[in-house]
Design a protein around this motif. Structure first.
Motif, PDB file in Angstrom:
ATOM      1  N   ALA A  45       1.119  -1.368  -0.291  1.00  0.00           N
ATOM      2  CA  ALA A  45       0.133  -0.260   0.078  1.00  0.00           C
ATOM      3  C   ALA A  45       1.054   0.952  -0.374  1.00  0.00           C
ATOM      4  CB  ALA A  45      -0.795  -0.063   1.242  1.00  0.00           C
ATOM      5  N   PRO A  46       0.366   1.842  -0.180  1.00  0.00           N
ATOM      6  CA  PRO A  46       1.145   3.543  -0.595  1.00  0.00           C
ATOM      7  C   PRO A  46       0.896   4.242   1.110  1.00  0.00           C
ATOM      8  CG  PRO A  46      -0.994   3.960  -1.941  1.00  0.00           C
ATOM      9  CD  PRO A  46      -1.282   2.784  -1.231  1.00  0.00           C
ATOM     10  N   LEU A  47       2.497   4.752   1.528  1.00  0.00           N
ATOM     11  CA  LEU A  47       2.064   5.807   2.179  1.00  0.00           C
ATOM     12  C   LEU A  47       1.731   7.272   2.454  1.00  0.00           C
ATOM     13  CD1 LEU A  47       2.523   6.373   5.049  1.00  0.00           C
ATOM     14  CD2 LEU A  47       4.972   7.224   4.835  1.00  0.00           C
ATOM     15  N   PHE A  48       1.872   7.792   0.681  1.00  0.00           N
ATOM     16  CA  PHE A  48       1.651   8.943   0.068  1.00  0.00           C
ATOM     17  C   PHE A  48       0.825   8.776  -1.544  1.00  0.00           C
ATOM     18  CE2 PHE A  48       5.742   8.473   0.823  1.00  0.00           C
ATOM     19  CZ  PHE A  48       6.388   8.357  -1.046  1.00  0.00           C
ATOM     20  N   VAL A  80      -1.507   9.968   3.266  1.00  0.00           N
ATOM     21  CA  VAL A  80      -3.050   8.898   3.348  1.00  0.00           C
ATOM     22  C   VAL A  80      -3.425   9.305   5.085  1.00  0.00           C
ATOM     23  CG1 VAL A  80      -2.628   7.580   1.153  1.00  0.00           C
ATOM     24  CG2 VAL A  80      -2.396   6.370   3.772  1.00  0.00           C
ATOM     25  N   HIS A  81      -4.966   9.798   4.339  1.00  0.00           N
ATOM     26  CA  HIS A  81      -5.361   9.549   5.544  1.00  0.00           C
ATOM     27  C   HIS A  81      -6.748   8.278   5.479  1.00  0.00           C
ATOM     28  CE1 HIS A  81      -6.405  14.209   5.746  1.00  0.00           C
ATOM     29  NE2 HIS A  81      -5.809  13.773   6.942  1.00  0.00           N
ATOM     30  N   SER A  82      -6.856   6.721   4.878  1.00  0.00           N
ATOM     31  CA  SER A  82      -6.853   5.973   4.794  1.00  0.00           C
ATOM     32  C   SER A  82      -6.622   5.866   2.535  1.00  0.00           C
ATOM     33  CB  SER A  82      -8.189   6.090   4.816  1.00  0.00           C
ATOM     34  OG  SER A  82      -9.341   6.008   3.924  1.00  0.00           O
ATOM     35  N   LEU A  83      -6.784   3.808   2.684  1.00  0.00           N
ATOM     36  CA  LEU A  83      -6.844   3.563   1.095  1.00  0.00           C
ATOM     37  C   LEU A  83      -7.851   4.199   0.698  1.00  0.00           C
ATOM     38  CD1 LEU A  83      -4.395   0.890   1.451  1.00  0.00           C
ATOM     39  CD2 LEU A  83      -3.335   4.187   1.098  1.00  0.00           C
ATOM     40  N   ALA A  84      -9.361   4.260   0.945  1.00  0.00           N
ATOM     41  CA  ALA A  84      -9.922   4.108   0.615  1.00  0.00           C
ATOM     42  C   ALA A  84     -11.227   4.452  -1.129  1.00  0.00           C
ATOM     43  CB  ALA A  84     -11.727   4.955   1.924  1.00  0.00           C
ATOM     44  N   LYS A  85     -10.338   5.049  -1.567  1.00  0.00           N
ATOM     45  CA  LYS A  85     -10.664   5.323  -2.864  1.00  0.00           C
ATOM     46  C   LYS A  85      -8.517   4.710  -3.758  1.00  0.00           C
ATOM     47  CE  LYS A  85     -11.118   9.274  -2.171  1.00  0.00           C
ATOM     48  NZ  LYS A  85     -11.038  11.176  -2.614  1.00  0.00           N
ATOM     49  N   MET A 106      -2.330  -0.412   6.134  1.00  0.00           N
ATOM     50  CA  MET A 106      -2.531   0.917   5.667  1.00  0.00           C
ATOM     51  C   MET A 106      -1.985   2.035   7.539  1.00  0.00           C
ATOM     52  SD  MET A 106      -3.672   4.758   6.129  1.00  0.00           S
ATOM     53  CE  MET A 106      -5.289   4.312   7.270  1.00  0.00           C
ATOM     54  N   ASN A 107      -0.338   3.130   7.165  1.00  0.00           N
ATOM     55  CA  ASN A 107      -0.538   3.834   8.292  1.00  0.00           C
ATOM     56  C   ASN A 107      -0.331   4.952   7.685  1.00  0.00           C
ATOM     57  OD1 ASN A 107       1.221   1.991  10.070  1.00  0.00           O
ATOM     58  ND2 ASN A 107       1.678   1.027   7.903  1.00  0.00           N
ATOM     59  N   TRP A 126      -6.191  -2.163   9.110  1.00  0.00           N
ATOM     60  CA  TRP A 126      -6.347  -3.397   7.931  1.00  0.00           C
ATOM     61  C   TRP A 126      -7.136  -2.717   6.883  1.00  0.00           C
ATOM     62  CZ3 TRP A 126      -6.934  -5.781  12.560  1.00  0.00           C
ATOM     63  CH2 TRP A 126      -5.427  -6.623  13.101  1.00  0.00           C
ATOM     64  N   ASP A 127      -6.636  -2.352   5.617  1.00  0.00           N
ATOM     65  CA  ASP A 127      -7.825  -1.986   4.704  1.00  0.00           C
ATOM     66  C   ASP A 127      -8.007  -2.641   3.546  1.00  0.00           C
ATOM     67  OD1 ASP A 127      -9.168   0.641   3.912  1.00  0.00           O
ATOM     68  OD2 ASP A 127      -7.251   1.894   4.199  1.00  0.00           O
ATOM     69  N   TRP A 128      -9.267  -2.883   3.628  1.00  0.00           N
ATOM     70  CA  TRP A 128      -9.091  -3.709   2.344  1.00  0.00           C
ATOM     71  C   TRP A 128     -10.469  -3.130   1.888  1.00  0.00           C
ATOM     72  CZ3 TRP A 128     -14.399  -5.849   2.530  1.00  0.00           C
ATOM     73  CH2 TRP A 128     -15.405  -5.573   3.554  1.00  0.00           C
ATOM     74  N   GLU A 129     -10.884  -3.968   0.677  1.00  0.00           N
ATOM     75  CA  GLU A 129     -11.660  -3.886  -0.993  1.00  0.00           C
ATOM     76  C   GLU A 129     -12.307  -5.302  -1.415  1.00  0.00           C
ATOM     77  OE1 GLU A 129     -13.614  -0.638  -2.292  1.00  0.00           O
ATOM     78  OE2 GLU A 129     -12.919  -0.971  -0.097  1.00  0.00           O
ATOM     79  N   ARG A 130     -13.371  -5.317  -1.722  1.00  0.00           N
ATOM     80  CA  ARG A 130     -14.093  -6.702  -2.143  1.00  0.00           C
ATOM     81  C   ARG A 130     -14.629  -6.325  -3.298  1.00  0.00           C
ATOM     82  NH1 ARG A 130     -17.249 -11.293  -0.696  1.00  0.00           N
ATOM     83  NH2 ARG A 130     -16.219 -13.213  -1.199  1.00  0.00           N
ATOM     84  N   VAL A 131     -13.994  -6.602  -4.661  1.00  0.00           N
ATOM     85  CA  VAL A 131     -15.525  -6.605  -5.792  1.00  0.00           C
ATOM     86  C   VAL A 131     -16.835  -7.768  -5.414  1.00  0.00           C
ATOM     87  CG1 VAL A 131     -15.285  -6.504  -8.567  1.00  0.00           C
ATOM     88  CG2 VAL A 131     -13.057  -6.734  -7.172  1.00  0.00           C
TER      89      VAL A 131
END
Length: 334
Positions: A45-48, A80-85, A106-107, A126-131
């Motif tokens: 994941a990206p930090l920025f 990042v504030h979060s990885l939502a997008k 995610m940090n 833990w930032d998660w995403e599912r199709v």
């Protein structure tokens, strides 16, 4: 007056050394359970992100991201504030299909956070995403996923007790689902946090549905960015935290906006200018997969399961002198 509250007669069940070992144990156990139930693959994941990308989470819209210049790119980056997008874009780029998803450690730095027992300027989750398919964009499907996550937490708590018998936290798997409007109707004279406290005290595992849109009182239960969660298909997962005698939010999650709900929510939020960003254009043109996702607080989970009274007992951050003074006798800040 310090915002830090020290419960009477509080004493950590585990030593500092045991706490560090237990944190690692919790994270390994929960990841195993979460991966199995939601079919997730770990990704980096990206930090920025580029400040002009539109990929950062705007949270409630007033928090300032940590920005820095990148001379070699002639642009600015922001933590990042979060990885939502970002996660939704990654699912397309990595060629994920319905029924599968990703998760990442995610940090983040949230510089404007108010410091207290539950809040720190450092956020780990833990930032998660599912199709998902179009047919799965329903409240029933959202509830199924919430139940899977709660079951994973309950399994983790059970394994933790086996390893550390002095830890007796149990996760109630019978979830009380209630909409934010139903909650306001039930407690019309209380503010949103007081409503959460009153309801979760009676229902120790609660999921509050539909957060972001205005209630009949004229205000939302809580502010939510208009460009990732569908406000009609999202919610917050809360648990009763016995040491602090309060409701603790552990996760914010939901089915993400499609092209219709994005435009509707941007208009309500007076944020139509965000359509200038590539991410928003992709959603508006139905160029990104339909998804469900969220963030699960790692430190919050450790704090809950290990019966800790302060988040600084399970993570390293910066604290003001009032917090340090309040914690000096009973709480060890890492």
């Amino acid at each position: 007056m310090s915002k830090t509250q020290i419960p009477p007669h509080y004493h950590s069940s585990l030593s500092i050394y045991e706490t560090q070992t237990a944190i690692g144990f919790i994270k390994r156990c929960f990841e195993e359970a979460m991966i199995g139930s939601l079919k997730l693959k770990r990704v980096s994941a990206p930090l920025f992100v580029n400040s002009q990308s539109g990929l950062n989470d705007n949270l409630s819209g007033v928090e300032r991201p940590v920005q820095f210049d990148v001379p070699s790119l002639n642009t600015d980056g922001e933590v990042v504030h979060s990885l939502a997008k970002w996660k939704r874009v990654a699912l397309k780029q990595y060629d994920f299909h319905p029924g599968n998803g990703l998760y990442a450690d995610m940090n983040a730095i949230r510089r404007d956070e108010t410091l207290d027992n539950l809040h720190s300027i450092y956020v780990d989750q833990w930032d998660w995403e599912r199709v998902i398919t179009k047919e799965q964009r329903t409240l029933d499907y959202l509830k199924e996923v919430v139940q899977s996550l709660v079951n994973a937490m309950a399994e983790t708590a059970s394994r933790l007790h086996t390893k550390y018998p002095s830890i007796t936290t149990k996760i109630e798997t019978d979830i009380a689902f209630i909409t934010s409007q139903e909650l306001e109707n039930r407690y019309p004279d209380l503010n949103s946090k007081e409503r959460e406290h009153a309801f979760v005290k009676e229902h120790p595992t609660t999921f509050i549905l539909q957060i972001g849109d205005k209630l009949t009182s004229g205000s939302p239960h809580d502010h939510r960015a208009p460009d990732y969660d569908d406000w009609a298909l999202n919610g917050d997962l809360l648990f009763w935290h016995e040491p602090l005698n309060c409701a603790m939010e552990l996760s914010s999650m939901g089915i993400r906006v499609d092209e219709h709900s994005l435009l509707k929510q941007l208009e309500k939020a007076n944020a139509m200018e965000r359509l200038d960003f590539k991410f928003h254009q992709q959603v508006a043109k139905n160029k990104l997969p339909l998804t469900i996702g969220g963030g699960i607080g790692q430190s919050r989970m450790c704090m809950l399961l290990l019966e800790k009274a302060h988040i600084g007992e399970v993570q390293v951050s910066l604290w003001d002198e009032e917090t340090i003074e309040a914690c000096k006798n009973n709480i060890f800040l890492l």
